[in-house]
Structure formats: structure tokens, C-alpha cells
Design a protein around this motif. Structure first.
Motif, PDB file in Angstrom:
ATOM      1  N   UNK A 167       0.975  -1.689  -0.490  1.00  0.00           N
ATOM      2  CA  UNK A 167      -0.023  -0.248   0.100  1.00  0.00           C
ATOM      3  C   UNK A 167       0.602   1.722  -0.118  1.00  0.00           C
ATOM      4  N   UNK A 168       2.176   0.957   1.043  1.00  0.00           N
ATOM      5  CA  UNK A 168       2.943   2.308   0.938  1.00  0.00           C
ATOM      6  C   UNK A 168       3.635   2.903  -0.309  1.00  0.00           C
ATOM      7  N   UNK A 169       4.126   1.377  -1.468  1.00  0.00           N
ATOM      8  CA  UNK A 169       5.025   1.817  -2.827  1.00  0.00           C
ATOM      9  C   UNK A 169       3.448   1.886  -3.411  1.00  0.00           C
ATOM     10  N   UNK A 170       2.181   1.829  -3.425  1.00  0.00           N
ATOM     11  CA  UNK A 170       1.229   2.369  -4.064  1.00  0.00           C
ATOM     12  C   UNK A 170       1.073   3.921  -4.412  1.00  0.00           C
ATOM     13  N   UNK A 171       1.160   4.374  -3.302  1.00  0.00           N
ATOM     14  CA  UNK A 171       1.165   6.075  -2.710  1.00  0.00           C
ATOM     15  C   UNK A 171       1.615   6.229  -3.253  1.00  0.00           C
ATOM     16  N   UNK A 172       3.258   5.183  -3.232  1.00  0.00           N
ATOM     17  CA  UNK A 172       4.675   6.232  -3.528  1.00  0.00           C
ATOM     18  C   UNK A 172       4.431   6.242  -5.151  1.00  0.00           C
ATOM     19  N   UNK A 173       3.660   5.391  -5.689  1.00  0.00           N
ATOM     20  CA  UNK A 173       3.842   6.098  -6.906  1.00  0.00           C
ATOM     21  C   UNK A 173       4.075   4.304  -8.068  1.00  0.00           C
ATOM     22  N   UNK A 174       3.826   3.390  -7.243  1.00  0.00           N
ATOM     23  CA  UNK A 174       3.661   1.872  -8.141  1.00  0.00           C
ATOM     24  C   UNK A 174       2.490   1.303  -8.071  1.00  0.00           C
ATOM     25  N   UNK A 175       2.652   1.612  -9.176  1.00  0.00           N
ATOM     26  CA  UNK A 175       0.774   0.888  -9.650  1.00  0.00           C
ATOM     27  C   UNK A 175       1.064  -0.822  -9.716  1.00  0.00           C
ATOM     28  N   UNK A 176       1.788  -0.895 -10.068  1.00  0.00           N
ATOM     29  CA  UNK A 176       2.839  -2.124 -10.979  1.00  0.00           C
ATOM     30  C   UNK A 176       2.035  -3.198  -8.974  1.00  0.00           C
ATOM     31  N   UNK A 177       2.388  -3.047  -7.667  1.00  0.00           N
ATOM     32  CA  UNK A 177       2.130  -3.632  -7.020  1.00  0.00           C
ATOM     33  C   UNK A 177       0.599  -3.707  -7.101  1.00  0.00           C
ATOM     34  N   UNK A 178      -0.601  -2.907  -7.275  1.00  0.00           N
ATOM     35  CA  UNK A 178      -1.831  -3.588  -7.102  1.00  0.00           C
ATOM     36  C   UNK A 178      -1.756  -4.425  -8.615  1.00  0.00           C
ATOM     37  N   UNK A 179      -1.531  -4.523  -9.369  1.00  0.00           N
ATOM     38  CA  UNK A 179      -1.748  -5.633 -10.095  1.00  0.00           C
ATOM     39  C   UNK A 179      -1.340  -6.843  -9.857  1.00  0.00           C
ATOM     40  N   UNK A 180      -0.535  -6.785  -9.319  1.00  0.00           N
ATOM     41  CA  UNK A 180       0.153  -8.138  -8.247  1.00  0.00           C
ATOM     42  C   UNK A 180      -0.573  -8.735  -7.981  1.00  0.00           C
ATOM     43  N   UNK A 181      -1.577  -8.054  -7.476  1.00  0.00           N
ATOM     44  CA  UNK A 181      -2.432  -8.847  -6.596  1.00  0.00           C
ATOM     45  C   UNK A 181      -2.227  -8.937  -4.575  1.00  0.00           C
ATOM     46  N   UNK A 182      -0.910  -7.576  -4.636  1.00  0.00           N
ATOM     47  CA  UNK A 182      -0.843  -7.436  -3.383  1.00  0.00           C
ATOM     48  C   UNK A 182      -1.294  -6.778  -2.577  1.00  0.00           C
ATOM     49  N   UNK A 183      -2.654  -5.754  -3.281  1.00  0.00           N
ATOM     50  CA  UNK A 183      -3.314  -5.546  -2.541  1.00  0.00           C
ATOM     51  C   UNK A 183      -4.728  -6.042  -2.006  1.00  0.00           C
ATOM     52  N   UNK A 184      -4.615  -7.133  -2.272  1.00  0.00           N
ATOM     53  CA  UNK A 184      -6.079  -7.910  -2.012  1.00  0.00           C
ATOM     54  C   UNK A 184      -5.204  -8.326  -0.677  1.00  0.00           C
ATOM     55  N   UNK A 185      -4.664  -8.917  -0.451  1.00  0.00           N
ATOM     56  CA  UNK A 185      -4.422  -9.252   0.882  1.00  0.00           C
ATOM     57  C   UNK A 185      -4.139 -10.787   1.085  1.00  0.00           C
ATOM     58  N   UNK A 186      -4.229 -11.327  -0.039  1.00  0.00           N
ATOM     59  CA  UNK A 186      -3.943 -13.016  -1.010  1.00  0.00           C
ATOM     60  C   UNK A 186      -2.655 -13.684  -0.674  1.00  0.00           C
ATOM     61  N   UNK A 187      -2.500 -14.301   0.361  1.00  0.00           N
ATOM     62  CA  UNK A 187      -0.713 -14.709   0.862  1.00  0.00           C
ATOM     63  C   UNK A 187      -0.298 -15.486  -0.444  1.00  0.00           C
ATOM     64  N   UNK A 188      -0.762 -15.855  -1.324  1.00  0.00           N
ATOM     65  CA  UNK A 188      -0.779 -16.229  -2.745  1.00  0.00           C
ATOM     66  C   UNK A 188      -0.613 -15.653  -3.674  1.00  0.00           C
ATOM     67  N   UNK A 189      -0.602 -14.882  -3.647  1.00  0.00           N
ATOM     68  CA  UNK A 189      -0.086 -13.606  -5.028  1.00  0.00           C
ATOM     69  C   UNK A 189       1.285 -13.291  -4.994  1.00  0.00           C
ATOM     70  N   UNK A 190       1.834 -13.469  -3.127  1.00  0.00           N
ATOM     71  CA  UNK A 190       3.098 -13.252  -2.655  1.00  0.00           C
ATOM     72  C   UNK A 190       4.005 -13.608  -3.722  1.00  0.00           C
ATOM     73  N   UNK A 191       5.678 -12.570  -4.240  1.00  0.00           N
ATOM     74  CA  UNK A 191       6.103 -13.390  -4.967  1.00  0.00           C
ATOM     75  C   UNK A 191       6.189 -14.855  -4.237  1.00  0.00           C
TER      76      UNK A 191
END
Length: 261
Positions: A70-94
Motif C-alpha cells: 500500500x505504501x509503495x502504491x501511494x508512493x507511485x508504484x501501480x504494479x503492486x496493485x496489478x500483481x494482487x498485493x493489495x488483495x491481502x491474498x498470501x498466494x499472490x506474494x512473489x
């Protein structure tokens, strides 16, 4: 305005990119149910505390990674949203192994809240060095906030003699948050504390940092097997716990309940 199957959008992204996953909500439900059973004394106290702490710890790991994202998204990185990190799904982590499985394993065998580390951030998209450091700070800060919140009942003098297994489990869960906070703030390459200072390093120091970073977590784990370092670490955690009002005896009893086997 209609956007097909995605419905409305937030900042140009589908709302699904921000909606908590069913898996995370299931973990929260397990936390609530097992906590209620531990509080009411239904079934086995040890099994209830195990499920309560395990699910609570997993939820906190999700919130740790979410805080980074969320902090990265607010700081300018939209990719974290596309990767599903903002859904709180642990299976989306790298690396779910590093972020979920390994921390859970260390809780099981050693009672240590090992930090995870599997949110891929496009640091080049972050708007400033300060925000870049804040991305790394946000994860362990979330653990520290959770620790303080979990300790609040004890700070206000709750009577732990009633519903003792529940309060012991809650204290142990708070203790795990403290261990995760301390470990994450260690300025080791490859750990959040090291990543926090990385944007401010000179190019020469960054090159050295990048060589060590892939092994930083392994080095940290190895150091914890040293009796002297392990003793210093737990002394620091207990000192912080005393400072914020965590009853150390209750956390120890919670750990004993947790290891039901």
C-alpha cells in the motif's frame, strides 16, 4: 460508467485489485472462531490456542506485506496493485514460502516471529528516497502497531484469571509481533531494516549491499542459532514487552498452549 466484468474502478484500476481476497477473509474468520472458542473454553484449549495464534500470525503476515504494498502504491508504484498485493491474498506474494510458510515454521519450532519478504516493489517508480525508505518501514511498523494493540487489554489491567487460555494466546501473539518488529528493523541487507537505509547509500555501498542481500535472511537465521546473540535478542524483546505492558509469564504460557503436541 461501466467497465464490463470489473465494475467501477479506483485510480484507473479495477476495484478487484483492492478488495480483500476470500482466502484472507477465511483466515480472519478462523481467527475469530478459534479466539471465541478459546475464550469460552469450548473443546481443547491447546488446539483452540494453536488455531488462534497460527491464524492470527498468518493474518499479521498478510498485513505486513499489505503495508509494504500500500505504501509503495501511494508512493507511485501501480504494479503492486496489478500483481494482487493489495488483495491481502498470501498466494499472490512473489515467494509464499518466505512470506508465509517459513515464518509459520519458525513459530512452530522456536516461537520466533521471523520476518517475511516477498512483495516485489518497482523502486524506480517511487517518487522519492524518503518514500522508498517508508515502503520498507511500513511492514515492521505494522507488526509494532499490532503488538501495541494486542497488549492494550493487559495495559488496562484485564483479569487474565478468567478465560486464561485465550489471554495467554493473545499475549503470545503480541510477543510474536514484537519479535517480528525487532528482526525486521535489523539493518541487514535483504531485510526491511537494511532496505530502509538502502536508498541513502552511496553507489559503492549499494553494490556491496546487493551482493549480500540474497543471503541476508539466511545470515539472520544463522545468527539466531548463536546462544549469545539469541540471548541478546530475547532480552531486547522482553525489555520492549515490559515497556509496553506485555506480561512475559503470560506470553510464555501462551507458547506452551500453542505447542499442543
Amino acid at each position: 460508467m461501466s467497465y464490463g466484468r470489473y465494475g467501477s474502478r479506483v485510480g484507473g484500476l479495477p476495484r478487484e485489485a483492492f478488495r480483500p481476497s476470500a482466502l484472507f477473509l477465511g483466515l480472519v474468520a478462523l481467527l475469530a472462531v478459534s479466539g471465541a472458542m478459546a475464550y469460552l473454553g469450548l473443546g481443547s484449549d491447546r488446539v483452540n490456542v494453536f488455531l488462534f495464534v497460527a491464524s492470527g500470525w498468518t493474518v499479521s503476515l498478510c498485513l505486513h506485506e499489505y503495508s509494504h504494498a500500500l505504501t509503495a502504491y501511494k508512493g507511485g508504484d501501480d504494479d503492486v496493485a496489478h500483481r494482487g498485493y493489495l488483495t491481502l491474498n498470501p498466494l499472490k506474494y512473489t515467494h509464499p514460502l518466505l512470506s508465509i510458510v517459513l515464518p509459520l515454521l519458525f513459530v512452530l519450532i522456536g516461537g520466533i516471529g521471523l520476518p517475511g519478504g516477498a512483495v516485489w516493489v518497482n523502486h524506480g517508480a517511487i517518487r522519492s528516497r524518503f518514500l522508498d525508505s517508508l515502503v520498507s518501514f511500513a511492514g515492521p511498523a505494522a507488526n509494532l502497531v499490532l503488538a501495541i494493540l494486542l497488549v492494550l487489554p493487559f495495559s488496562f489491567g484485564v483479569d487474565v484469571t478468567g478465560h486464561y487460555p485465550f489471554w495467554a494466546g493473545l499475549a503470545f501473539l503480541a510477543f510474536l509481533q514484537l519479535t517480528a518488529s525487532v528482526l525486521n528493523f535489523v539493518p541487514m541487507p535483504g531485510v526491511d531494516g537494511g532496505n530502509l537505509v538502502y536508498p541513502w547509500l552511496s553507489p559503492e555501498w549499494k553494490r556491496g549491499f546487493n551482493h549480500v542481500a540474497p543471503f541476508g535472511m539466511l545470515i539472520l537465521i544463522a545468527l539466531l542459532f548463536s546462544p549469545r546473540i539469541n540471548g541478546w535478542f530475547f532480552s531486547l524483546v522482553y525489555a520492549i514487552g515490559d515497556l509496553i505492558g506485555l506480561p512475559s509469564f503470560l506470553a510464555s504460557d501462551g507458547a506452551a498452549y500453542f505447542r499442543f503436541w
